[in-house]
Scaffold this motif. Structure first.
Motif, PDB file in Angstrom:
ATOM      1  N   ASP A  67       0.761  -1.195  -0.234  1.00  0.00           N
ATOM      2  CA  ASP A  67      -0.102  -0.037   0.024  1.00  0.00           C
ATOM      3  C   ASP A  67       0.716   1.351  -0.129  1.00  0.00           C
ATOM      4  O   ASP A  67       1.839   1.234   0.441  1.00  0.00           O
ATOM      5  CB  ASP A  67      -0.944  -0.161   1.163  1.00  0.00           C
ATOM      6  N   VAL A  68       0.258   2.434  -0.421  1.00  0.00           N
ATOM      7  CA  VAL A  68       0.980   3.667  -0.634  1.00  0.00           C
ATOM      8  C   VAL A  68       1.696   4.310   0.667  1.00  0.00           C
ATOM      9  O   VAL A  68       2.244   4.851   0.642  1.00  0.00           O
ATOM     10  CB  VAL A  68       0.357   4.654  -1.450  1.00  0.00           C
ATOM     11  N   THR A  69       1.050   3.684   1.666  1.00  0.00           N
ATOM     12  CA  THR A  69       1.414   4.095   3.051  1.00  0.00           C
ATOM     13  C   THR A  69       2.644   3.447   3.229  1.00  0.00           C
ATOM     14  O   THR A  69       3.121   4.115   4.543  1.00  0.00           O
ATOM     15  CB  THR A  69       0.282   3.840   4.248  1.00  0.00           C
ATOM     16  N   GLN A  94       1.881   3.687  -8.151  1.00  0.00           N
ATOM     17  CA  GLN A  94       2.174   3.305  -6.777  1.00  0.00           C
ATOM     18  C   GLN A  94       3.287   4.282  -6.499  1.00  0.00           C
ATOM     19  O   GLN A  94       2.959   5.024  -5.138  1.00  0.00           O
ATOM     20  CB  GLN A  94       2.394   1.799  -6.549  1.00  0.00           C
ATOM     21  N   GLY A 119       1.620   7.576  -6.198  1.00  0.00           N
ATOM     22  CA  GLY A 119       0.834   7.611  -5.046  1.00  0.00           C
ATOM     23  C   GLY A 119       1.479   7.890  -3.655  1.00  0.00           C
ATOM     24  O   GLY A 119       0.837   8.496  -2.776  1.00  0.00           O
ATOM     25  N   LYS A 120       2.685   7.376  -3.535  1.00  0.00           N
ATOM     26  CA  LYS A 120       3.330   7.414  -2.221  1.00  0.00           C
ATOM     27  C   LYS A 120       3.877   8.924  -2.444  1.00  0.00           C
ATOM     28  O   LYS A 120       3.996   9.702  -1.303  1.00  0.00           O
ATOM     29  CB  LYS A 120       4.647   6.549  -2.481  1.00  0.00           C
ATOM     30  N   GLN A 142       0.856  11.001  -1.066  1.00  0.00           N
ATOM     31  CA  GLN A 142       0.668  10.900   0.307  1.00  0.00           C
ATOM     32  C   GLN A 142       1.631  11.818   1.042  1.00  0.00           C
ATOM     33  O   GLN A 142       1.044  12.273   2.118  1.00  0.00           O
ATOM     34  CB  GLN A 142       0.887   9.421   0.747  1.00  0.00           C
ATOM     35  N   VAL A 143       3.046  11.741   0.880  1.00  0.00           N
ATOM     36  CA  VAL A 143       3.774  12.580   1.505  1.00  0.00           C
ATOM     37  C   VAL A 143       3.472  14.074   1.358  1.00  0.00           C
ATOM     38  O   VAL A 143       3.533  14.991   2.172  1.00  0.00           O
ATOM     39  CB  VAL A 143       5.358  12.169   1.111  1.00  0.00           C
ATOM     40  N   ARG A 199       0.572  15.674   0.346  1.00  0.00           N
ATOM     41  CA  ARG A 199      -0.570  15.978   1.340  1.00  0.00           C
ATOM     42  C   ARG A 199      -0.449  16.140   2.804  1.00  0.00           C
ATOM     43  O   ARG A 199      -0.869  17.100   3.372  1.00  0.00           O
ATOM     44  CB  ARG A 199      -1.763  14.862   1.220  1.00  0.00           C
ATOM     45  N   TYR A 200       0.519  15.227   3.400  1.00  0.00           N
ATOM     46  CA  TYR A 200       0.881  15.291   4.820  1.00  0.00           C
ATOM     47  C   TYR A 200       1.665  16.781   4.865  1.00  0.00           C
ATOM     48  O   TYR A 200       1.284  17.362   5.961  1.00  0.00           O
ATOM     49  CB  TYR A 200       2.112  14.199   4.971  1.00  0.00           C
ATOM     50  N   ARG A 206       7.075  17.543  -3.746  1.00  0.00           N
ATOM     51  CA  ARG A 206       6.432  16.161  -3.928  1.00  0.00           C
ATOM     52  C   ARG A 206       5.578  16.259  -5.016  1.00  0.00           C
ATOM     53  O   ARG A 206       5.509  15.145  -5.852  1.00  0.00           O
ATOM     54  CB  ARG A 206       5.779  15.644  -2.770  1.00  0.00           C
ATOM     55  N   GLN A 237      -2.165   9.936 -10.781  1.00  0.00           N
ATOM     56  CA  GLN A 237      -2.171  10.960  -9.804  1.00  0.00           C
ATOM     57  C   GLN A 237      -1.932  12.085 -10.139  1.00  0.00           C
ATOM     58  O   GLN A 237      -1.900  13.138  -9.417  1.00  0.00           O
ATOM     59  CB  GLN A 237      -0.797  10.317  -8.798  1.00  0.00           C
TER      60      GLN A 237
END
Length: 280
Positions: free
Chosen positions: A132-134, A173, A176-177, A180-181, A183-184, A197, A210
């Motif tokens: 998973d991308v997390t 993927q 997507g990673k 995720q970073v 958006r963080y 990013r 994405q």
């Protein structure tokens, strides 16, 4: 007396047999379940392995093929067994072992008739481990590297189309990673880190699922920083490529709320990256 002697003899034989079996089982250097594999000819073991594969006994098939590989290295039967050993380990979800066996085959037989298939199996073994991308995306990067070899080294093979599909998924993927970073950082108002990013996605993963959100997030981040021209450019590029998307609608609304509208600055890195997105 005769009956007594006969009983005694049978008892001695049973004790002797039991001691022999016990000795074999207790000796760590002897595995009685593998004694036949050391003496059976490779052709017989190979056919037994195929029969076990057909019957669904994958673990037993793998044992047969591994035995051929150990007993008959660098022979034709050894080569064929190494292919099937890679496949059986893949089927058993022993992906690291499948990669190791497959890579050993490719080092030994780089131009054989089965090299394309084995390289494809190595790529599949990596792709099955994509998380998973997390989580860490090492397997996605390895998938791309392995499948790119299928495309580059065996362009006429039947595995190219699926190799390309697996690479597209792996790239998505990785993108997507990055999202995720990004958006963080965006949620914590660390805008420069977030922009880096999202920029990576637009520039390096422009043909993934994405990139649409990445452009919208760039509008959001640049707007929050007060860098209006870049926010307008990101919105313009988004609208050119995805005019009917909700991401574009949201970005347009954000700019309009500040009295702005999408407008492309062709000197921006976003405009240059956007030129490569046309037709996505």
């Amino acid at each position: 007396m005769r009956n007594t002697a006969r009983v005694a003899l049978v008892s001695l034989l049973l004790v002797g047999t039991s001691a022999l079996v016990t000795s074999c089982q207790s000796d760590p250097d002897i595995d009685i379940t593998k004694l036949g594999l050391a003496t059976d000819p490779p052709e017989q073991l190979y056919n037994q392995g195929l029969a076990n594969m057909k019957a669904g006994n994958i673990a037993e098939a793998s044992r047969k093929f591994d035995s051929i590989d150990r007993q008959n290295p660098f022979t034709e039967w050894g080569r064929k067994a190494l292919v099937m050993s890679t496949f059986s380990k893949y089927r058993l979800a022993q992906y690291d072992e499948a990669v190791a066996t497959g890579n050993r085959y490719l080092r030994q037989y780089p131009s054989s008739q089965d090299s394309a298939y084995v390289q494809y199996l190595v790529g599949l073994s990596y792709s099955k481990q994509i998380a998973d991308v997390t989580q860490d995306q090492k397997a996605a990067r390895s998938t791309i590297e392995a499948m790119q070899k299928v495309v580059d080294n065996y362009p006429k093979s039947e595995y190219v189309e699926d190799a390309q599909a697996k690479m597209r998924f792996a790239r998505d993927q990785l993108a997507g990673k990055e999202m995720q970073v990004g958006r963080y950082y965006l949620e914590r108002k660390e805008y420069l880190a977030a922009i880096q990013r999202f920029r990576n996605v637009v520039e390096n993963y422009g043909r993934t699922n994405q990139v649409e959100e990445a452009l919208a997030r760039l509008v959001e981040a640049y707007y929050a920083m007060g860098v209006q021209e870049e926010a307008q450019t990101a919105a313009a590029v988004l609208g050119q490529n995805y005019p009917d998307s909700q991401w574009y609608a949201d970005s347009f609304k954000l700019l309009k709320g500040g009295g702005l509208e999408p407008r492309e600055n062709r000197g921006s890195w976003i405009s240059r990256a956007g030129a490569k997105l046309i037709g996505v």
